[in-house]
Design a protein around this motif. Structure first.
Motif, PDB file in Angstrom:
ATOM      1  N   PHE A  92       2.084  13.204  61.621  1.00 40.00           N
ATOM      2  CA  PHE A  92       3.387  13.806  61.897  1.00 40.00           C
ATOM      3  C   PHE A  92       4.377  13.514  60.777  1.00 40.00           C
ATOM      4  O   PHE A  92       5.045  14.414  60.272  1.00 40.00           O
ATOM      5  N   LEU A  93       4.464  12.239  60.373  1.00 44.18           N
ATOM      6  CA  LEU A  93       5.466  11.854  59.379  1.00 44.18           C
ATOM      7  C   LEU A  93       5.164  12.357  57.975  1.00 44.18           C
ATOM      8  O   LEU A  93       6.079  12.738  57.242  1.00 44.18           O
ATOM      9  N   PHE A  94       3.901  12.338  57.579  1.00 40.23           N
ATOM     10  CA  PHE A  94       3.564  12.630  56.192  1.00 40.23           C
ATOM     11  C   PHE A  94       2.958  14.004  55.958  1.00 40.23           C
ATOM     12  O   PHE A  94       2.778  14.398  54.805  1.00 40.23           O
ATOM     13  N   VAL A  95       2.634  14.740  57.022  1.00 44.59           N
ATOM     14  CA  VAL A  95       2.069  16.076  56.828  1.00 44.59           C
ATOM     15  C   VAL A  95       2.914  17.124  57.540  1.00 44.59           C
ATOM     16  O   VAL A  95       3.431  18.048  56.914  1.00 44.59           O
ATOM     17  N   SER A  96       3.076  17.002  58.861  1.00 47.34           N
ATOM     18  CA  SER A  96       3.742  18.081  59.588  1.00 47.34           C
ATOM     19  C   SER A  96       5.247  18.114  59.334  1.00 47.34           C
ATOM     20  O   SER A  96       5.815  19.198  59.203  1.00 47.34           O
ATOM     21  N   LEU A  97       5.891  16.967  59.265  1.00 49.25           N
ATOM     22  CA  LEU A  97       7.332  16.961  58.991  1.00 49.25           C
ATOM     23  C   LEU A  97       7.649  17.535  57.609  1.00 49.25           C
ATOM     24  O   LEU A  97       8.542  18.379  57.490  1.00 49.25           O
ATOM     25  N   PRO A  98       6.912  17.143  56.543  1.00 50.25           N
ATOM     26  CA  PRO A  98       7.159  17.802  55.253  1.00 50.25           C
ATOM     27  C   PRO A  98       6.867  19.302  55.271  1.00 50.25           C
ATOM     28  O   PRO A  98       7.565  20.077  54.610  1.00 50.25           O
ATOM     29  N   LEU A  99       5.862  19.755  56.029  1.00 48.60           N
ATOM     30  CA  LEU A  99       5.603  21.181  56.138  1.00 48.60           C
ATOM     31  C   LEU A  99       6.795  21.898  56.771  1.00 48.60           C
ATOM     32  O   LEU A  99       7.211  22.973  56.306  1.00 48.60           O
ATOM     33  N   MET A 100       7.358  21.303  57.819  1.00 49.39           N
ATOM     34  CA  MET A 100       8.525  21.917  58.458  1.00 49.39           C
ATOM     35  C   MET A 100       9.737  21.910  57.534  1.00 49.39           C
ATOM     36  O   MET A 100      10.483  22.889  57.489  1.00 49.39           O
ATOM     37  N   VAL A 101       9.915  20.843  56.773  1.00 47.96           N
ATOM     38  CA  VAL A 101      11.039  20.781  55.833  1.00 47.96           C
ATOM     39  C   VAL A 101      10.888  21.838  54.742  1.00 47.96           C
ATOM     40  O   VAL A 101      11.855  22.528  54.392  1.00 47.96           O
ATOM     41  N   VAL A 102       9.681  22.002  54.222  1.00 45.49           N
ATOM     42  CA  VAL A 102       9.447  23.039  53.204  1.00 45.49           C
ATOM     43  C   VAL A 102       9.681  24.417  53.822  1.00 45.49           C
ATOM     44  O   VAL A 102      10.274  25.295  53.185  1.00 45.49           O
ATOM     45  N   GLY A 103       9.239  24.623  55.059  1.00 44.00           N
ATOM     46  CA  GLY A 103       9.472  25.908  55.717  1.00 44.00           C
ATOM     47  C   GLY A 103      10.938  26.221  55.899  1.00 44.00           C
ATOM     48  O   GLY A 103      11.387  27.343  55.645  1.00 44.00           O
ATOM     49  N   VAL A 104      11.720  25.231  56.322  1.00 46.25           N
ATOM     50  CA  VAL A 104      13.168  25.432  56.481  1.00 46.25           C
ATOM     51  C   VAL A 104      13.817  25.674  55.120  1.00 46.25           C
ATOM     52  O   VAL A 104      14.715  26.512  54.974  1.00 46.25           O
ATOM     53  N   THR A 105      13.366  24.959  54.102  1.00 47.86           N
ATOM     54  CA  THR A 105      13.918  25.131  52.752  1.00 47.86           C
ATOM     55  C   THR A 105      13.609  26.512  52.217  1.00 47.86           C
ATOM     56  O   THR A 105      14.464  27.145  51.574  1.00 47.86           O
ATOM     57  N   VAL A 106      12.405  27.021  52.478  1.00 45.29           N
ATOM     58  CA  VAL A 106      12.054  28.367  52.033  1.00 45.29           C
ATOM     59  C   VAL A 106      12.913  29.409  52.728  1.00 45.29           C
ATOM     60  O   VAL A 106      13.328  30.397  52.117  1.00 45.29           O
ATOM     61  N   LEU A 107      13.211  29.188  53.988  1.00 43.60           N
ATOM     62  CA  LEU A 107      14.032  30.146  54.739  1.00 43.60           C
ATOM     63  C   LEU A 107      15.496  30.115  54.341  1.00 43.60           C
ATOM     64  O   LEU A 107      16.206  31.110  54.498  1.00 43.60           O
ATOM     65  N   ALA A 108      15.968  28.993  53.832  1.00 44.70           N
ATOM     66  CA  ALA A 108      17.399  28.865  53.495  1.00 44.70           C
ATOM     67  C   ALA A 108      17.757  29.582  52.232  1.00 44.70           C
ATOM     68  O   ALA A 108      17.081  30.018  51.430  1.00 44.70           O
TER      69      ALA A 108
END
Length: 108
Positions: A92-108
């Motif tokens: 969760f901390l090192f794979v899924s959370l960074p994936l979600m952060v990259v996804g939000v960053t791509v959308l912004a």
């Protein structure tokens, strides 16, 4: 040494997830048309969420409890990860959370 192996495993899982999502979204965009970047961001958030929920072996262990009990076997051990270093929290901390952060960053 275990920390380095865990971080290396997280990096490999992160890169595999990015590539798999990019390929899936690329096919989705070619077949259906539309904007690749928006779909990529949303897909990263969805995959990150799914990995966060199902990243460890808990769901498979829960599904096997009745079958193991029927044969008189004990529940599976917690450390039977098949050679994996990361636990569910690490995934969760090192794979899924960074994936979600990259996804939000791509959308912004």
């Amino acid at each position: 040494m275990t920390v380095v192996r865990g971080l290396r495993e997280a990096l490999v899982l992160f890169v595999i997830a990015l590539v798999a999502v990019a390929v899936a979204v690329g096919v989705w965009t070619v077949v259906g048309g539309g904007d690749f970047v928006f779909r990529f961001g949303v897909a990263l958030i969805v995959v990150g969420t799914l990995l966060g929920l199902t990243g460890d072996l808990t769901l498979s262990r829960i599904g096997m409890l009745p079958a193991r009990a029927m044969f008189g076997l004990a529940p599976e051990r917690e450390d039977a990860g098949g050679g994996r270093v990361l636990t569910g929290v690490g995934i969760f901390l090192f794979v899924s959370l960074p994936l979600m952060v990259v996804g939000v960053t791509v959308l912004a």
